[in-house]
Design a protein around this motif. Structure first.
Motif, PDB file in Angstrom:
ATOM      1  N   TYR A   1      -7.197  -2.718  -3.774  1.00 44.62           N
ATOM      2  CA  TYR A   1      -7.562  -1.474  -3.083  1.00 44.62           C
ATOM      3  C   TYR A   1      -8.909  -1.636  -2.371  1.00 44.62           C
ATOM      4  O   TYR A   1      -9.059  -1.246  -1.210  1.00 44.62           O
TER       5      TYR A   1
ATOM      6  N   TRP B   1      -1.908  10.054  -4.655  1.00 43.75           N
ATOM      7  CA  TRP B   1      -1.384  10.618  -5.890  1.00 43.75           C
ATOM      8  C   TRP B   1      -2.523  10.893  -6.869  1.00 43.75           C
ATOM      9  O   TRP B   1      -2.571  11.936  -7.517  1.00 43.75           O
ATOM     10  N   GLY B   2      -3.467   9.950  -6.979  1.00 48.77           N
ATOM     11  CA  GLY B   2      -4.602  10.125  -7.881  1.00 48.77           C
ATOM     12  C   GLY B   2      -5.459  11.322  -7.505  1.00 48.77           C
ATOM     13  O   GLY B   2      -5.925  12.071  -8.372  1.00 48.77           O
TER      14      GLY B   2
ATOM     15  N   ILE C   1       1.326   1.157  -0.475  1.00 49.92           N
ATOM     16  CA  ILE C   1       1.468   1.489  -1.895  1.00 49.92           C
ATOM     17  C   ILE C   1       0.118   1.905  -2.468  1.00 49.92           C
ATOM     18  O   ILE C   1       0.012   2.903  -3.188  1.00 49.92           O
ATOM     19  N   LEU C   2      -0.925   1.171  -2.123  1.00 55.45           N
ATOM     20  CA  LEU C   2      -2.270   1.498  -2.595  1.00 55.45           C
ATOM     21  C   LEU C   2      -2.729   2.840  -2.037  1.00 55.45           C
ATOM     22  O   LEU C   2      -3.368   3.630  -2.735  1.00 55.45           O
ATOM     23  N   ASP C   3      -2.388   3.121  -0.780  1.00 59.14           N
ATOM     24  CA  ASP C   3      -2.728   4.406  -0.166  1.00 59.14           C
ATOM     25  C   ASP C   3      -1.987   5.541  -0.876  1.00 59.14           C
ATOM     26  O   ASP C   3      -2.570   6.586  -1.164  1.00 59.14           O
TER      27      ASP C   3
ATOM     28  N   LEU D   1      -5.158  -4.011  -9.256  1.00 58.41           N
ATOM     29  CA  LEU D   1      -4.870  -3.012  -8.220  1.00 58.41           C
ATOM     30  C   LEU D   1      -6.158  -2.484  -7.592  1.00 58.41           C
ATOM     31  O   LEU D   1      -6.214  -2.266  -6.379  1.00 58.41           O
TER      32      LEU D   1
ATOM     33  N   TYR E   1      -3.415  14.443  -8.431  1.00 60.73           N
ATOM     34  CA  TYR E   1      -3.396  14.586  -9.879  1.00 60.73           C
ATOM     35  C   TYR E   1      -4.712  15.163 -10.382  1.00 60.73           C
ATOM     36  O   TYR E   1      -4.732  16.074 -11.196  1.00 60.73           O
TER      37      TYR E   1
ATOM     38  N   MET F   1      -0.966   5.512  -3.944  1.00 60.49           N
ATOM     39  CA  MET F   1      -1.582   5.656  -5.267  1.00 60.49           C
ATOM     40  C   MET F   1      -2.893   6.439  -5.177  1.00 60.49           C
ATOM     41  O   MET F   1      -3.179   7.280  -6.033  1.00 60.49           O
ATOM     42  N   ARG F   2      -3.670   6.164  -4.137  1.00 60.51           N
ATOM     43  CA  ARG F   2      -4.914   6.918  -3.942  1.00 60.51           C
ATOM     44  C   ARG F   2      -4.610   8.395  -3.733  1.00 60.51           C
ATOM     45  O   ARG F   2      -5.221   9.273  -4.353  1.00 60.51           O
TER      46      ARG F   2
END
Length: 113
Positions: free
Chosen positions: A29, A103-104, A96-98, A25, A107, A100-101
């Motif tokens: 990314y 969300w990270g 999806i990668l965006d 991933l 978080y 995840m970024r």
């Protein structure tokens, strides 16, 4: 009574089989968001991910290529030059990668707050 997840037909499992691995991933990314001109060289990955071993990097790139997510282009020059780019299928992971970024980042902010 619930039915067990069928690992052959479950779409989440299928995604994990293709995208699983410690670095896949992140490699995708980097190609989607950190590449110049849409491509990265092997040495770029080494510079961007100093903790990855050469064996694992080569293996994960080969698997991503075999799964149709990236293209490996070798230029017959001296010294040889190899570039990696996302395929259309690989680019389809960009949202999806965006996510995840994002969300990270959220978080991390929540954990620091």
């Amino acid at each position: 009574h619930r039915e067990a997840v069928n690992i052959v037909t479950c779409p989440v499992m299928r995604s994990l089989l293709v995208l699983g691995g410690k670095w896949k991933l992140l490699l995708l990314y980097l190609l989607a968001f950190e590449s110049k001109g849409g491509h990265l060289r092997y040495s770029d990955f080494v510079d961007l991910i100093p903790n990855i071993s050469a064996k694992v990097l080569s293996s994960e790139l080969k698997e991503l290529e075999a799964d149709g997510l990236i293209i490996r282009t070798m230029y017959h020059e001296i010294p040889p030059r190899v570039e990696y780019t996302l395929t259309d299928l690989g680019y389809s992971l960009k949202p999806i990668l965006d996510a995840m970024r994002n969300w990270g980042e959220a978080y991390k902010a929540q954990k620091q707050g």
